[in-house]
Design an enzyme around this catalytic site. Structure first.
Site, short mmCIF file in Angstrom:
data_model
loop_
_atom_site.label_atom_id
_atom_site.label_comp_id
_atom_site.label_asym_id
_atom_site.label_seq_id
_atom_site.Cartn_x
_atom_site.Cartn_y
_atom_site.Cartn_z
N CYS A 105 44.32 35.68 42.40
CA CYS A 105 43.83 35.51 43.77
C CYS A 105 44.73 34.54 44.50
O CYS A 105 44.62 33.33 44.34
CB CYS A 105 42.39 35.02 43.78
SG CYS A 105 41.73 35.00 45.43
N LEU A 106 45.65 35.08 45.25
CA LEU A 106 46.55 34.27 46.06
C LEU A 106 46.59 34.95 47.42
O LEU A 106 46.86 36.15 47.50
CB LEU A 106 47.94 34.24 45.41
CG LEU A 106 49.04 33.48 46.15
CD1 LEU A 106 48.72 31.99 46.19
CD2 LEU A 106 50.40 33.68 45.48
#
Lengths: 179, 103
Positions: A105-106
């Site tokens: 999750c970026l």
């Protein structure tokens, strides 16, 4: 002027004969030549002829994950840079922003991607996740909760996970840089 | 000494007026970023990856936010759902300007 037009025609026919190099490859080639040297990150191309699939190795030299060696796979679609690269962590790690399937999750790999970004931006982003895990945007909710509540306990568990330990019933992969 | 010119070649070059003013040109060498399309990273005077010939066939597009791209690159981006119709540089809603916007 006439000469220019006929030159143009010739170029068009010549261009049709050339083997097609995709726009994604051209752009990626530029990204790679502009890639900065990071002392904590190296790239690995299993097939040097295939720029669209490669691995990244991150060895953080500070923070919770110091001493670890983390592997990521990069899959770049032919639509690059209009679509972000698909990045997955190849190990099962204990990290608030990486789930046990390896999804990362970026923001810039998801909703905040824009085509003016390049590989440098992603590498810096991934590196930052290891220096400063983000508890506000979790994929591993338990890890995020722990980081928020008790940084010391999180630090201990992060270190335990890197040694191949088990945390709350989940066994993590041994990812130490030194065997 | 007398010199007789027997032959001469005229050489010309063209450039898009991207708004890089003369004082910026002075340090253009250190900041080449200004001269390439941010999406495909090919120079403005080159063409987008889908085109073969630069120039009128592969024009630039100016936004009211002053950002410039190859028209084809930008339209391709705006056609994706993830663009949300935003400029890839500043994420403001893209509004095409009629021509170069003075910065």
């Amino acid at each position: 002027m006439l000469k220019i037009w006929s030159m143009k025609k010739n170029e068009e026919t010549a261009a049709k004969k050339k083997p097609k190099v995709s726009a994604a490859q051209i752009r990626l080639q530029k990204d790679l030549t502009e890639l900065e040297e990071f002392k904590t990150m190296t790239t690995d191309f299993p097939d040097p002829a295939d720029l669209l699939h490669f691995n990244l190795i991150i060895t953080p030299d500070e923070g919770f994950y110091k001493g670890g060696k983390f592997l990521f796979s990069f899959n770049i679609s032919t639509n690059y840079p209009h679509e972000p690269p698909k990045v997955k962590c190849m190990q099962k790690i204990y990290h608030p922003n990486v789930d046990t399937e390896g999804n990362v999750c970026l923001n810039i790999l998801r909703e905040d991607w824009k085509p003016v970004l390049n590989l440098n931006a992603i590498l810096v982003g991934l590196q930052f996740l290891f220096l400063e895990p983000n508890a506000e945007d979790p994929l591993n909710k338990e890890a995020a909760e722990e980081l928020r509540r008790d940084r010391e306990a999180f630090a201990k568990n992060a270190s335990l996970s890197m040694r191949g330990g088990t945390i709350r019933g989940q066994t993590y992969e041994r990812v130490l840089a030194t065997p | 000494m007398k010199v007789a010119v027997k032959q001469w070649h005229a050489v010309a070059y063209w450039k898009w007026d991207t708004g890089a003013t003369t004082e910026q040109d002075a340090n253009a060498d250190e900041d080449a970023e200004d001269d390439v399309c941010g999406i495909c990273r090919v120079s403005f005077e080159g063409c987008c990856p889908t085109c073969k010939m630069p120039g009128d066939d592969c024009p630039l597009i100016w936004g009211q936010c002053t950002h410039v791209f190859h028209m084809h690159c930008l339209l391709k981006w705006l056609n994706t759902a993830s663009s949300k119709q935003q400029c890839p540089m500043d994420r403001r809603t893209w509004v095409t300007a009629e021509r170069k916007v003075d910065r």
